[in-house]
Design a protein around this motif. Structure first.
Motif, PDB file in Angstrom:
ATOM      1  N   ARG A 160       0.836  -1.202   0.000  1.00  0.00           N
ATOM      2  CA  ARG A 160       0.000   0.000   0.000  1.00  0.00           C
ATOM      3  C   ARG A 160       0.869   1.248   0.000  1.00  0.00           C
ATOM      4  O   ARG A 160       1.998   1.224   0.474  1.00  0.00           O
ATOM      5  CB  ARG A 160      -0.875   0.032   1.258  1.00  0.00           C
ATOM      6  N   LEU A 161       0.305   2.349  -0.491  1.00  0.00           N
ATOM      7  CA  LEU A 161       0.970   3.643  -0.400  1.00  0.00           C
ATOM      8  C   LEU A 161       1.120   4.040   1.061  1.00  0.00           C
ATOM      9  O   LEU A 161       0.275   3.686   1.894  1.00  0.00           O
ATOM     10  CB  LEU A 161       0.158   4.712  -1.122  1.00  0.00           C
ATOM     11  N   GLY A 162       2.163   4.792   1.356  1.00  0.00           N
ATOM     12  CA  GLY A 162       2.338   5.349   2.698  1.00  0.00           C
ATOM     13  C   GLY A 162       3.541   4.778   3.410  1.00  0.00           C
ATOM     14  O   GLY A 162       4.423   4.166   2.800  1.00  0.00           O
ATOM     15  N   PRO A 163       3.587   4.978   4.726  1.00  0.00           N
ATOM     16  CA  PRO A 163       4.733   4.526   5.512  1.00  0.00           C
ATOM     17  C   PRO A 163       4.882   3.015   5.431  1.00  0.00           C
ATOM     18  O   PRO A 163       3.887   2.284   5.391  1.00  0.00           O
ATOM     19  CB  PRO A 163       4.398   4.959   6.936  1.00  0.00           C
ATOM     20  N   ALA A 164       6.127   2.580   5.410  1.00  0.00           N
ATOM     21  CA  ALA A 164       6.415   1.140   5.345  1.00  0.00           C
ATOM     22  C   ALA A 164       7.749   0.865   6.033  1.00  0.00           C
ATOM     23  O   ALA A 164       8.499   1.799   6.363  1.00  0.00           O
ATOM     24  CB  ALA A 164       6.444   0.681   3.895  1.00  0.00           C
ATOM     25  N   THR A 165       8.021  -0.395   6.197  1.00  0.00           N
ATOM     26  CA  THR A 165       9.293  -0.836   6.753  1.00  0.00           C
ATOM     27  C   THR A 165       9.961  -1.737   5.726  1.00  0.00           C
ATOM     28  O   THR A 165       9.315  -2.609   5.146  1.00  0.00           O
ATOM     29  CB  THR A 165       9.064  -1.629   8.056  1.00  0.00           C
ATOM     30  N   LEU A 166      11.238  -1.506   5.518  1.00  0.00           N
ATOM     31  CA  LEU A 166      12.020  -2.339   4.612  1.00  0.00           C
ATOM     32  C   LEU A 166      13.065  -3.067   5.434  1.00  0.00           C
ATOM     33  O   LEU A 166      13.768  -2.435   6.219  1.00  0.00           O
ATOM     34  CB  LEU A 166      12.680  -1.476   3.520  1.00  0.00           C
ATOM     35  N   LEU A 167      13.140  -4.364   5.280  1.00  0.00           N
ATOM     36  CA  LEU A 167      14.096  -5.192   6.016  1.00  0.00           C
ATOM     37  C   LEU A 167      15.084  -5.807   5.043  1.00  0.00           C
ATOM     38  O   LEU A 167      14.672  -6.373   4.022  1.00  0.00           O
ATOM     39  CB  LEU A 167      13.391  -6.313   6.775  1.00  0.00           C
ATOM     40  N   THR A 168      16.380  -5.672   5.340  1.00  0.00           N
ATOM     41  CA  THR A 168      17.406  -6.295   4.507  1.00  0.00           C
ATOM     42  C   THR A 168      18.188  -7.268   5.366  1.00  0.00           C
ATOM     43  O   THR A 168      18.198  -7.176   6.573  1.00  0.00           O
ATOM     44  CB  THR A 168      18.370  -5.247   3.914  1.00  0.00           C
TER      45      THR A 168
END
Length: 168
Positions: A160-168
């Motif tokens: 979805r659009l908006g704030p997100a979390t990316l994990l690497t």
């Protein structure tokens, strides 16, 4: 490593808009391409997109792009504002992560509130000469090395659009 990002654009199109001669202009999309949410299918891509379950794009069905590249293009070319993130025709446009720094086979997960969706990076998404026509002369060259990364989704899910979390 966990990084707070923003999903600034989601793009799904059933057709290629940038075909033929740039001087003739892009082909109109049969339906709006901007999405508030997209459905991701493992190994297949984004539901409704032209690369969904396309054998030639099995490992490159989803393209992730950094919005900061458009800010840099605007600065380099002296544009008053950054171009729309939809003009580059990348599926997922993020702000806050160096997408172009991903290496082949890097796995990352993006969670915009409906649970993490993992992707495996496969190759750079090179810009095309159309960028000079749809952004400004010089955009094609300015985007070299900053065109995003082609990926294969490893999980089913929703973005979805908006704030997100990316994990690497």
């Amino acid at each position: 490593m966990t990084t707070a990002v923003e999903v600034v654009a989601l793009h799904v199109s059933s057709v290629h808009a940038y075909e033929g001669r740039p001087g003739d202009g892009p082909r109109p999309d049969p339906e709006p391409v901007a999405r508030d949410r997209v459905v991701v299918r493992a190994g297949l891509g984004l539901v409704g997109d032209r690369y969904f379950n396309h054998p030639a794009h099995r490992f490159a069905a989803v393209t992730v792009f950094a919005a900061e590249a458009l800010d840099a293009v605007a600065d380099e070319l002296g544009l008053a504002t950054a171009p729309s993130p939809l003009v580059v025709r990348r599926n997922v446009v993020l702000r806050g992560f160096d997408v172009d720094g991903l290496a082949r086979h890097d796995v990352f997960a993006l969670d915009s509130g409906d649970g993490p969706v993992r992707f495996e990076a496969h190759r750079a998404a090179n810009p095309c000469a159309w960028m000079d026509a749809v952004i400004a002369p010089g955009a094609f060259k300015a985007l070299r090395g900053h065109g995003g990364v082609r990926c294969v989704p490893l999980d089913d899910g929703v973005l979805r659009l908006g704030p997100a979390t990316l994990l690497t």
